[in-house]
Design a protein around this motif. Structure first.
Motif, PDB file in Angstrom:
ATOM      1  N   ILE A   7      24.427  37.304  41.490  1.00 13.67           N
ATOM      2  CA  ILE A   7      26.187  36.184  40.841  1.00 13.67           C
ATOM      3  C   ILE A   7      26.233  35.279  42.620  1.00 13.67           C
ATOM      4  CG2 ILE A   7      28.691  36.511  40.860  1.00 13.67           C
ATOM      5  CD1 ILE A   7      28.579  38.955  39.385  1.00 13.67           C
ATOM      6  N   ALA A   8      26.109  34.507  42.249  1.00 16.82           N
ATOM      7  CA  ALA A   8      25.984  32.886  43.775  1.00 16.82           C
ATOM      8  C   ALA A   8      27.164  32.940  43.460  1.00 16.82           C
ATOM      9  CB  ALA A   8      24.580  32.267  43.387  1.00 16.82           C
ATOM     10  N   GLY A   9      27.976  32.503  44.380  1.00 18.39           N
ATOM     11  CA  GLY A   9      29.688  31.904  44.373  1.00 18.39           C
ATOM     12  C   GLY A   9      30.372  33.023  43.806  1.00 18.39           C
ATOM     13  N   SER A  10      31.754  33.052  45.139  1.00 22.15           N
ATOM     14  CA  SER A  10      32.295  34.780  44.976  1.00 22.15           C
ATOM     15  C   SER A  10      34.057  34.221  44.075  1.00 22.15           C
ATOM     16  CB  SER A  10      32.321  35.260  45.727  1.00 22.15           C
ATOM     17  OG  SER A  10      33.187  34.864  46.963  1.00 22.15           O
ATOM     18  N   GLY A  11      34.223  32.749  43.449  1.00 19.44           N
ATOM     19  CA  GLY A  11      35.151  32.513  43.102  1.00 19.44           C
ATOM     20  C   GLY A  11      35.007  32.418  42.596  1.00 19.44           C
ATOM     21  N   CYS A  12      36.228  31.940  41.521  1.00 18.68           N
ATOM     22  CA  CYS A  12      36.847  31.962  40.644  1.00 18.68           C
ATOM     23  C   CYS A  12      36.231  33.087  39.159  1.00 18.68           C
ATOM     24  CB  CYS A  12      37.226  31.483  39.184  1.00 18.68           C
ATOM     25  SG  CYS A  12      38.651  31.698  38.137  1.00 18.68           S
ATOM     26  N   ALA A  13      34.892  32.002  38.931  1.00 22.34           N
ATOM     27  CA  ALA A  13      34.325  32.165  38.181  1.00 22.34           C
ATOM     28  C   ALA A  13      33.283  33.815  38.125  1.00 22.34           C
ATOM     29  CB  ALA A  13      33.148  31.009  37.561  1.00 22.34           C
ATOM     30  N   GLY A  14      32.496  33.435  39.190  1.00 26.42           N
ATOM     31  CA  GLY A  14      31.435  34.471  40.052  1.00 26.42           C
ATOM     32  C   GLY A  14      32.673  35.630  39.862  1.00 26.42           C
ATOM     33  N   LEU A  15      33.489  35.969  39.877  1.00 23.41           N
ATOM     34  CA  LEU A  15      34.481  37.142  40.558  1.00 23.41           C
ATOM     35  C   LEU A  15      34.747  37.572  38.916  1.00 23.41           C
ATOM     36  CD1 LEU A  15      36.621  37.011  43.555  1.00 23.41           C
ATOM     37  CD2 LEU A  15      34.259  38.296  43.313  1.00 23.41           C
ATOM     38  N   SER A  16      35.142  36.740  38.031  1.00 24.77           N
ATOM     39  CA  SER A  16      35.627  37.208  36.788  1.00 24.77           C
ATOM     40  C   SER A  16      34.271  37.974  36.094  1.00 24.77           C
ATOM     41  CB  SER A  16      35.717  35.748  36.038  1.00 24.77           C
ATOM     42  OG  SER A  16      37.380  35.157  36.276  1.00 24.77           O
ATOM     43  N   LEU A  17      33.131  37.382  36.274  1.00 24.32           N
ATOM     44  CA  LEU A  17      31.638  37.471  35.885  1.00 24.32           C
ATOM     45  C   LEU A  17      31.516  39.056  36.214  1.00 24.32           C
ATOM     46  CD1 LEU A  17      29.325  37.884  33.831  1.00 24.32           C
ATOM     47  CD2 LEU A  17      27.691  36.391  35.466  1.00 24.32           C
ATOM     48  N   ASP A  36      27.550  34.648  48.876  1.00 27.90           N
ATOM     49  CA  ASP A  36      28.178  33.308  49.406  1.00 27.90           C
ATOM     50  C   ASP A  36      28.605  33.149  50.982  1.00 27.90           C
ATOM     51  OD1 ASP A  36      30.322  31.063  49.446  1.00 27.90           O
ATOM     52  OD2 ASP A  36      31.976  32.498  47.374  1.00 27.90           O
ATOM     53  N   GLN A  37      28.608  32.111  50.938  1.00 30.45           N
ATOM     54  CA  GLN A  37      28.336  31.250  52.384  1.00 30.45           C
ATOM     55  C   GLN A  37      29.566  32.099  53.284  1.00 30.45           C
ATOM     56  OE1 GLN A  37      27.832  27.483  52.650  1.00 30.45           O
ATOM     57  NE2 GLN A  37      29.446  26.984  51.633  1.00 30.45           N
ATOM     58  N   THR A  38      30.285  31.892  52.153  1.00 30.22           N
ATOM     59  CA  THR A  38      31.918  32.433  53.248  1.00 30.22           C
ATOM     60  C   THR A  38      32.836  33.740  52.522  1.00 30.22           C
ATOM     61  OG1 THR A  38      33.480  30.638  52.083  1.00 30.22           O
ATOM     62  CG2 THR A  38      32.920  30.661  54.069  1.00 30.22           C
ATOM     63  N   MET A  39      33.460  34.800  52.973  1.00 37.80           N
ATOM     64  CA  MET A  39      34.295  35.397  52.064  1.00 37.80           C
ATOM     65  C   MET A  39      35.718  34.450  51.700  1.00 37.80           C
ATOM     66  SD  MET A  39      32.831  38.807  51.585  1.00 37.80           S
ATOM     67  CE  MET A  39      34.422  39.222  51.557  1.00 37.80           C
ATOM     68  N   LYS A  40      35.700  35.890  50.682  1.00 35.21           N
ATOM     69  CA  LYS A  40      37.527  34.889  49.903  1.00 35.21           C
ATOM     70  C   LYS A  40      38.218  35.846  50.673  1.00 35.21           C
ATOM     71  CE  LYS A  40      34.970  32.052  46.822  1.00 35.21           C
ATOM     72  NZ  LYS A  40      35.314  30.291  47.350  1.00 35.21           N
ATOM     73  N   ASN A  41      38.858  34.902  51.781  1.00 34.88           N
ATOM     74  CA  ASN A  41      39.873  36.096  52.129  1.00 34.88           C
ATOM     75  C   ASN A  41      40.914  34.679  52.913  1.00 34.88           C
ATOM     76  OD1 ASN A  41      39.135  34.866  54.260  1.00 34.88           O
ATOM     77  ND2 ASN A  41      38.299  36.021  55.334  1.00 34.88           N
ATOM     78  N   LYS A  42      41.412  33.737  52.075  1.00 38.71           N
ATOM     79  CA  LYS A  42      41.752  33.024  52.237  1.00 38.71           C
ATOM     80  C   LYS A  42      42.921  32.669  51.144  1.00 38.71           C
ATOM     81  CE  LYS A  42      40.477  30.734  56.561  1.00 38.71           C
ATOM     82  NZ  LYS A  42      39.699  29.658  56.976  1.00 38.71           N
ATOM     83  N   ASN A  43      43.587  31.950  50.274  1.00 37.23           N
ATOM     84  CA  ASN A  43      44.546  31.719  49.307  1.00 37.23           C
ATOM     85  C   ASN A  43      44.345  29.619  49.177  1.00 37.23           C
ATOM     86  OD1 ASN A  43      46.583  32.241  47.283  1.00 37.23           O
ATOM     87  ND2 ASN A  43      48.023  30.284  47.881  1.00 37.23           N
ATOM     88  N   ASP A  44      43.061  30.136  48.946  1.00 41.37           N
ATOM     89  CA  ASP A  44      42.878  28.083  48.895  1.00 41.37           C
ATOM     90  C   ASP A  44      42.628  27.664  47.456  1.00 41.37           C
ATOM     91  OD1 ASP A  44      41.449  29.809  47.446  1.00 41.37           O
ATOM     92  OD2 ASP A  44      39.080  29.280  48.205  1.00 41.37           O
TER      93      ASP A  44
END
Length: 380
Positions: A7-17, A36-44
């Protein structure tokens, strides 16, 4: 290194899958790499959407509303939802929820590496990063690496800044959300504010525009400050969170795949609704269908049905009208909310109406404005 799925990209689509895979008994033991190039650890970002009943991500719904308001300076439409609830999910709550769930699975690996290239071969897909190469039968991509060129001749941008504000005195009714308030200056394009109270003391207030170019950050802040002061009559408040985002609203065609082995998902796969920017529920429908195909040992690329193509045509027609300035976004939405039952509009925007309901929606807007745009998009 070899995996079952990447899974390339850990935003909404990647993590939903990922979450749907791990909740399926036939896929939960697969070796999965999330890059992903960054960890998702902020409320973006914040996702707002309407949904019937309880959804898969109900545990992280921050708040929901059954009463919504649409307004311009000329009229106010306050309406009660019957079959839907309008829901809010904060980005960080979503990321933490899926990542904490995935941490229970030793077969799932997260890596923070910049992706440089995708390759799709006969029976394998390859991801090349700055640190190495990874292989799997399928890669699911939600990065912008394969996106088409976006320019002002074929696209608008939905850009927004939101403040979550907290007041000392009770200033909000948390049972009523403002879906769109167009009683603002429209010199930059379709411009509206939405106000979503999560308590009597706290609300998300977001300034949103559909236009070719973003503004200086000071302009967004000025508009929100003015709205809070002049429209909401709030003098004292604290900003507890701020978010800013840009979503493409484009006539360009986002390719669903690269070869047979790299499958685009999320915005990269065309699952952002071009005319409105709504994404969350379209991602859920797509990732659910992908998981069903994988579990049935079918190819995971979801081919659009005839109805999907029809809704895509409607969507492109509406966007063409706004890009060509045949009708402003404010005028389009105001006309619909004056003539139609609001819940029918939401069903249409969710691609869930039947053909006869489609005709009712189409009859609500000026045919002289929409028919030429519809023919133009039919020929593309």
């Amino acid at each position: 290194m070899q995996y079952d799925y990447i899974i390339a990209g850990s935003g909404c689509a990647g993590l939903s899958l990922l979450y749907r895979m791990l909740n399926h008994q036939d896929l939960s033991n697969k070796r999965i790499l999330v890059l992903d190039q960054t960890m998702k650890n902020k409320n973006d970002r914040t996702w707002c959407f309407w949904e019937e009943g309880q959804g898969l991500f109900e545990p992280v719904v921050r708040h929901q509303w059954r009463t919504l308001i649409f307004k311009t300076e000329d009229f106010v439409n306050e309406f009660e939802l019957q079959k839907y609830s309008y829901k809010m999910i904060k980005g960080l709550d979503f990321y933490n929820y899926v990542q904490e769930f995935a941490a229970k699975f030793e077969n799932v690996t997260f890596k923070t590496e910049q992706i440089k290239q995708f390759n799709s071969q006969n029976d394998q897909a390859q991801v090349i990063t700055k640190n190495g190469e990874y292989n799997a039968p399928y890669v699911f991509n939600s990065t912008g690496l394969l996106n088409p060129e976006i320019n002002t001749s074929n696209s608008l941008l939905q850009h927004f800044m939101g403040w979550e504000v907290k007041t000392q005195e009770p200033m909000f009714d948390d049972q009523i959300g403002t879906l769109m308030d167009f009683s603002l200056g429209q010199e930059h394009g379709a411009t509206f504010m939405y106000v979503l109270p999560v308590s009597s003391h706290q609300a998300l207030i977001e300034y949103t525009l559909f236009s070719p170019e973003v503004l200086d950050k000071k302009a967004y802040r000025h508009e929100i400050e003015t709205y809070i002061s002049d429209k909401l009559n709030i003098a004292n408040y604290e900003i507890v969170d701020e978010e800013f985002g840009i979503i493409p609203m484009s006539l360009q065609k986002f390719k669903p795949n690269l070869g047979n082995r790299v499958i685009n998902i999320g915005t990269a796969g065309g699952y952002t609704k071009a005319s409105s920017g709504y994404t969350f529920q379209f991602i859920q429908k797509n990732t659910s269908a992908i998981v069903q195909n994988l579990a049935s040992q079918k190819h995971p690329l979801i081919k659009p049905s005839f109805r999907d193509k029809m809704f895509h045509w409607y969507d492109r027609t509406l966007l063409e009208v706004m890009i060509s300035k045949k009708m402003t976004g404010k005028a389009v939405f105001a006309t619909m909310f004056q003539k139609l039952a609001p819940e029918k509009i939401l069903t249409f925007l969710d691609n869930e109406t039947n053909f006869f309901q489609d005709l009712t929606v189409m009859n609500s807007v000026p045919i002289t404005k929409f028919l030429p745009a519809a023919f133009k998009q039919m020929l593309r």
